[in-house]
Write a protein that holds these residues in place. Structure first.
Motif, mmCIF file in Angstrom:
data_model
loop_
_atom_site.group_PDB
_atom_site.id
_atom_site.type_symbol
_atom_site.label_atom_id
_atom_site.label_comp_id
_atom_site.label_asym_id
_atom_site.label_seq_id
_atom_site.Cartn_x
_atom_site.Cartn_y
_atom_site.Cartn_z
ATOM 1 N N LEU A 1 0.805 -1.217 0.000
ATOM 2 C CA LEU A 1 0.000 0.000 0.000
ATOM 3 C C LEU A 1 0.840 1.270 0.000
ATOM 4 C CD1 LEU A 1 -2.927 -1.016 2.378
ATOM 5 C CD2 LEU A 1 -2.877 -1.017 -0.112
ATOM 6 N N ILE A 2 2.116 1.180 0.410
ATOM 7 C CA ILE A 2 2.962 2.376 0.406
ATOM 8 C C ILE A 2 3.294 2.827 -1.014
ATOM 9 C CG2 ILE A 2 3.960 1.832 2.652
ATOM 10 C CD1 ILE A 2 6.536 0.995 1.174
ATOM 11 N N TYR A 3 3.082 1.986 -1.994
ATOM 12 C CA TYR A 3 3.397 2.329 -3.374
ATOM 13 C C TYR A 3 2.345 3.231 -4.017
ATOM 14 C CZ TYR A 3 7.309 -0.903 -3.695
ATOM 15 O OH TYR A 3 8.511 -1.527 -3.525
ATOM 16 N N PHE A 4 1.231 3.466 -3.335
ATOM 17 C CA PHE A 4 0.126 4.195 -3.947
ATOM 18 C C PHE A 4 -0.309 5.375 -3.086
ATOM 19 C CE2 PHE A 4 -0.055 -0.210 -5.253
ATOM 20 C CZ PHE A 4 -0.067 -0.089 -6.631
ATOM 21 N N ASN A 5 -0.590 6.513 -3.730
ATOM 22 C CA ASN A 5 -1.113 7.687 -3.027
ATOM 23 C C ASN A 5 -2.588 7.516 -2.714
ATOM 24 O OD1 ASN A 5 1.361 8.943 -3.291
ATOM 25 N ND2 ASN A 5 0.787 9.966 -5.177
ATOM 26 N N GLU A 6 -3.305 6.907 -3.612
ATOM 27 C CA GLU A 6 -4.748 6.739 -3.470
ATOM 28 C C GLU A 6 -5.085 5.253 -3.516
ATOM 29 O OE1 GLU A 6 -6.984 9.398 -3.047
ATOM 30 O OE2 GLU A 6 -5.081 10.450 -2.803
ATOM 31 N N VAL A 7 -5.765 4.763 -2.495
ATOM 32 C CA VAL A 7 -6.213 3.372 -2.442
ATOM 33 C C VAL A 7 -7.673 3.407 -2.025
ATOM 34 C CG1 VAL A 7 -5.920 1.100 -1.387
ATOM 35 C CG2 VAL A 7 -3.910 2.566 -1.765
ATOM 36 N N TYR A 8 -8.549 2.984 -2.919
ATOM 37 C CA TYR A 8 -9.985 3.002 -2.648
ATOM 38 C C TYR A 8 -10.493 1.573 -2.540
ATOM 39 C CZ TYR A 8 -9.423 7.757 -4.486
ATOM 40 O OH TYR A 8 -8.995 9.039 -4.715
ATOM 41 N N ALA B 1 -8.045 1.214 2.733
ATOM 42 C CA ALA B 1 -8.247 2.376 1.864
ATOM 43 C C ALA B 1 -7.546 3.579 2.463
ATOM 44 C CB ALA B 1 -9.738 2.654 1.711
ATOM 45 N N LYS B 2 -7.012 4.430 1.585
ATOM 46 C CA LYS B 2 -6.397 5.670 2.055
ATOM 47 C C LYS B 2 -6.464 6.692 0.933
ATOM 48 C CE LYS B 2 -1.641 4.791 0.653
ATOM 49 N NZ LYS B 2 -0.259 4.884 1.034
ATOM 50 N N THR B 3 -6.470 7.955 1.322
ATOM 51 C CA THR B 3 -6.499 9.031 0.343
ATOM 52 C C THR B 3 -5.646 10.187 0.835
ATOM 53 O OG1 THR B 3 -7.900 10.547 -0.925
ATOM 54 C CG2 THR B 3 -8.603 10.055 1.332
ATOM 55 N N SER B 4 -5.124 10.965 -0.095
ATOM 56 C CA SER B 4 -4.379 12.169 0.261
ATOM 57 C C SER B 4 -5.264 13.403 0.127
ATOM 58 C CB SER B 4 -3.133 12.299 -0.621
ATOM 59 O OG SER B 4 -3.502 12.350 -1.986
#
Length: 137
Positions: free
Chosen positions: A73-80, A103-106
């Motif tokens: 997950l650290i490879y992506f800025n946006e994970v939905y 999930a994470k978002t910036s």
């Protein structure tokens, strides 16, 4: 072109995935990657380490090794996280989460909780959420 013959080769598989992500990140564009989510099994809360109890579903996780799931997950800025469920009337509803365990978002404008996207164009909903919250700031 990497052959994974057995369990002893699992580190080779992880390294191949990391190399693939590094290669994809070299492109000057957005990359969309999909992954399967599976139930996460473990001991019920409050049980001791040495106590024998049957495992139960304690959450969700990506369908990859634990080490890879923690690092990928650290490879992506946006994970939905997209999901669907069937209502009691038989209708299929579709949802997206922008924040959570998987999930994470910036974007601080994107809401917490699930957003109903049933029958909607996701990109349009996403743009409207960003625009609506930005205008109010």
């Amino acid at each position: 072109g990497i052959r994974v013959s057995g369990p002893a080769d699992h580190n080779i598989k992880d390294q191949a995935i990391y190399r693939m992500f590094d290669f994809l990140r070299s492109f000057p564009c957005n990359i969309i990657v999909t992954a399967h989510i599976v139930p996460k099994w473990g001991k019920p809360p409050g049980t001791g380490e040495k106590e024998y109890v049957d495992s139960i579903i304690i959450g969700e996780e990506l369908s990859v090794t634990n080490k890879l799931a923690n690092n990928v997950l650290i490879y992506f800025n946006e994970v939905y996280q997209f999901s669907r469920e069937e209502t009691s009337s038989g209708q299929i509803k579709h949802f997206v989460k922008f924040r959570g365990n998987l999930a994470k978002t910036s974007y601080p404008q994107l809401p917490f909780g699930r957003v109903d996207i049933t029958g909607k164009n996701f990109y349009q909903v996403w743009r409207e959420l960003l625009a609506k919250e930005t205008k109010g700031v």
